[in-house]
Scaffold this active site. Sequence first.
Site, PDB file in Angstrom:
ATOM      1  N   ASP A   1       2.825  -4.268   8.363  1.00 46.22           N
ATOM      2  CA  ASP A   1       1.619  -3.488   8.071  1.00 46.22           C
ATOM      3  C   ASP A   1       0.444  -4.462   8.223  1.00 46.22           C
ATOM      4  OD1 ASP A   1      -0.616  -2.451   6.856  1.00 46.22           O
ATOM      5  OD2 ASP A   1       0.342  -1.972   4.947  1.00 46.22           O
TER       6      ASP A   1
ATOM      7  N   HIS B   1       0.877  -1.180   0.000  1.00 46.99           N
ATOM      8  CA  HIS B   1       0.000   0.000   0.000  1.00 46.99           C
ATOM      9  C   HIS B   1       0.916   1.231   0.000  1.00 46.99           C
ATOM     10  CE1 HIS B   1      -2.879   2.926   1.674  1.00 46.99           C
ATOM     11  NE2 HIS B   1      -3.844   2.070   1.417  1.00 46.99           N
TER      12      HIS B   1
ATOM     13  N   LYS C   1     -10.501  -0.415  10.117  1.00 42.61           N
ATOM     14  CA  LYS C   1     -10.637  -1.614   9.273  1.00 42.61           C
ATOM     15  C   LYS C   1     -11.028  -2.842  10.101  1.00 42.61           C
ATOM     16  CE  LYS C   1      -7.138  -0.086   5.964  1.00 42.61           C
ATOM     17  NZ  LYS C   1      -7.955   0.529   4.931  1.00 42.61           N
TER      18      LYS C   1
ATOM     19  N   GLN D   1      -4.765  -4.928   7.081  1.00 37.57           N
ATOM     20  CA  GLN D   1      -5.776  -5.847   6.545  1.00 37.57           C
ATOM     21  C   GLN D   1      -5.884  -7.155   7.324  1.00 37.57           C
ATOM     22  OE1 GLN D   1      -7.923  -5.028   4.391  1.00 37.57           O
ATOM     23  NE2 GLN D   1      -6.984  -3.111   3.710  1.00 37.57           N
TER      24      GLN D   1
ATOM     25  N   CYS E   1      -4.815   2.267  -3.699  1.00 38.72           N
ATOM     26  CA  CYS E   1      -3.558   2.813  -3.142  1.00 38.72           C
ATOM     27  C   CYS E   1      -2.378   1.864  -3.355  1.00 38.72           C
ATOM     28  CB  CYS E   1      -3.693   3.168  -1.661  1.00 38.72           C
ATOM     29  SG  CYS E   1      -4.783   4.562  -1.381  1.00 38.72           S
TER      30      CYS E   1
END
Lengths: 395, 309
Positions: A188, A110, A214, A191, A352
Amino acid sequence: MNPKIREDFPVLKKGIIYFDSACVSLKPRQVVEASNEYYEEYPACAGRSNHKLGNKVTEKVEESRNTISKFFNAKKPSEIIFTRNTTEGINLIANSFDLNGTVVTTDKEHNSNLLPWIRLKELGKIKHKVVDSLQDNTFNMEKFEQILGEGNVKLVAIHHTSNLDGISVPLKEITKLAHEYNAKVLVDAAQSAGHHELDVKKLDIDFLACSGHKMLGPSGIGCLYGKEEELKKLNPFMLGGETVKESWIDRYELEEIPHRFEAGLQNYSGIIGFAAAVKYVDKIGRNNIHNHEVKLNSKLTHVITGLPVQIIGNRNAEMRGGITSFYSKMDSHAISLILNQSNIMVRSGAFCVHSWFNKHKIKGAVRFSSYVYNTEEEVKVIDDFLNSRLLKMLK
Amino acid sequence: MICILALVVFGIMGIFSATHRKLAKEAFDCVFRKITFRKCHTGLDSRIKSGITGRILKFSPSIGNFTFKHFESISWIFTIIMIWSVVAVAIGGYNFYVYGNCNGPVENPGFCIFDPQGKNDVTGIGFQYDGPFVYPRIDDDPSLGNNNSKVEIIEFGCFLCPYTKKAEATVKQIISDYGDKVHYVYRDFPLNERHQGSDLHAEAADCALEQGKYWEYHDLLFQNQNMTNHTTVMIELAQQIELNMTQFNACFESMKYKDEVQKDFEDGSKAKVFGTPTFFINGDKIVGPHDYQDFKKIIDKKIRETNES
C-alpha cells in the site's frame, strides 16, 4: 525547496496553511491543465473508437501508462493497471488473487488494507495474521518472520509509509523474507509513492497500489502495479467493456493485461492528470521532496515536543517523513477546528486507522502532513499559534 | 446546551437557507438525543464550540481559553436568557390578544412596541402630515432661562403623556444647571386620540399663564396626571395656586386659547413630531424622555458652537 513552486498551486493564494497532504494533496496548475485538456481537446473514449479523437485519447492514456510505469521502474507499461485509488487496487488483489492461505498485515493498516482481508476471513477464504509493531510503532521484523515461519502465508499486504505516524517499513527486507517463504507482497504505497524513491524492481515488489490524489494528481485515479507474471495469474473480478477480446452468449476470452482489469469506460482525464502529476514529482525529485519534508518535520517535531501532547510513533522526525501525529487531553477535532479558524488545515480523528486507536484506547489524534508546497515560515506560524494561543487549552 | 440555541438559531435561518436547514436538523437530532440522556453524536456541539473558540483566539487567547473551558456554562446562561426571552414574548403575545396591549392589564398600558394593529400611530402625526419639514420657532409660548440665549430648547409635550411627565425632571435639571445659558420653551402637542382631554389641559395652562402662574400650574398638572376627571381637577388645581377663578373660568370656558394650542400642534406636525416629548435643540432632535446626559452632550456642544461663532 524552490519557493516558486508555491506559485503553481493557485489555492495557496487564499492564504491557507495546508498540512493535510496525507489525506489529499493540493494540485499544481500543470495537473489541472492536463486534466482539462482531455475535456477541451479530445473528450472521447480510448481503445474503442478509431476516429481522430478516440485515437488521441488512446495515445494519451498509453503515454500516461508509460510515464507512470517508468516512475515506478516497472518492467513494462502493461504492468500498470488504472484504478480509482489505492483502495480499489487492494480490493482488486483481494478479489482476484488465489489466496487460499494466510494474509499478513500489520497492526496499523489503513482500513483500505484491513477491511478487505477481514471480510475474506469472515467468508472463510483466508486466515488473517497481524504483525504487531514495536513500542515505537516501527516494524517488528522478528514477529514478521515468526508469522511467516508458521507457514502457508500467501500474501503480505503491507503499507510502505503509515498514514498514522509517517513511519516507513523496510520494504526490501520484507519482500526478501516474504519471498523466502513463497509469499507475495502487496504494498500500500498511498503515502509513499509521491514522497519516496520507489523502484519496484529493486525492491522486488509483486503488487503495489497507490492513489493520484495524494501525490499532486487528480481525485478518483490511482494505479495498481503488478509483476507481469503475477497479473497474468489473477482472475479479474470485475468484467465488462474492454476487458475481453471476444465474447459469446456463454463464454468470453479475456483481453491481455492490463486491459482485462480495467472494466468499463475509464477516467481518462484523471489518468492524463495523474501522469502530469508524476512528471511534476519527478521533476522536483523524490529525494528532494523527502529531504524537504524531513527538514520541516524536524522543526515541527521540535515545536510539538514542547507541548503537553504525545507524539504517535518514534520521536525522530527522520523516521516519520512528512507526518507528525499527536494526541492530548483535548479533543482532536476541537484542535483541528480551532486551527481551521486561523486557516491552518490539519487532519483529526482516527485517519481510517480505527483499529490502532481502538487497540491503544486513544480517542483520536491530530495529524500534520506536509508536502512540496509547505514552508518553514508556515511551521513558524503553527509554532506561534500552538504556543501562544492553544497551549493553555492543551494542558 | 449549545444545541438548543443552535436549534432555534439555525431553525430560523433554515427558513431561508438550505445549509442552515441541514444544521437545524443536526441540532434537532442533538437536542433529541440529549433529552433522552444520550450523547450528541453529530459533533455539532463540538464544531460550534471549536468554531467560536477559534474565532475568539485570533483576537484574545485568554478570552478564547476561558470560553473553551467554560463553554457549557456560557451556553447555559445564553439558553436561560433565550428561554426567558421566549417566555416574555409569549406573555406579551398573550396580553396583546387578551388586553390589546403587550404590557397587560395595567392602568396605564404605556408604549407597546408590538403593534400589528397600528395603535401606536395615534401618538404620531408624521403619517398625517405629508408636507415639507419646518423647523419650529420659539413663538410666544411660556419659556424659562435666558430669552436672549442662542441655545434654544423647544419641547413639544402633552400634559397627559406619561413620557412627557417622565422628562419633566430632566428639564428641571437642565434649567437648574444651565440657567441663563439656554432658552427653554414648552409648546403644546396634545395627543387627544390617545390621551383624551389633553388639549383642555393645555388651554387651562395658557389661562394660568394669563395670570402669570403658568409654571406652577404646569407642574401641578403633571403631578396630578393620573386623575381622571379633567375639568374638576383643573379647577381644583387652579384654586390651589390661588388664581383668580372668575378670570380663569371665563378664560377656560370661552376656549380662549384653543387656537393657540392648535397652532402649537400644527407647528409640531410641520416639524414632524410623532410622539411626545420631542425636543428641538438648535437643529438637533431628541424624541422621548432621554437621560440627562444625552441632553447635556448636545447642549454643551451647542453652547460651544455658539461661543465659537
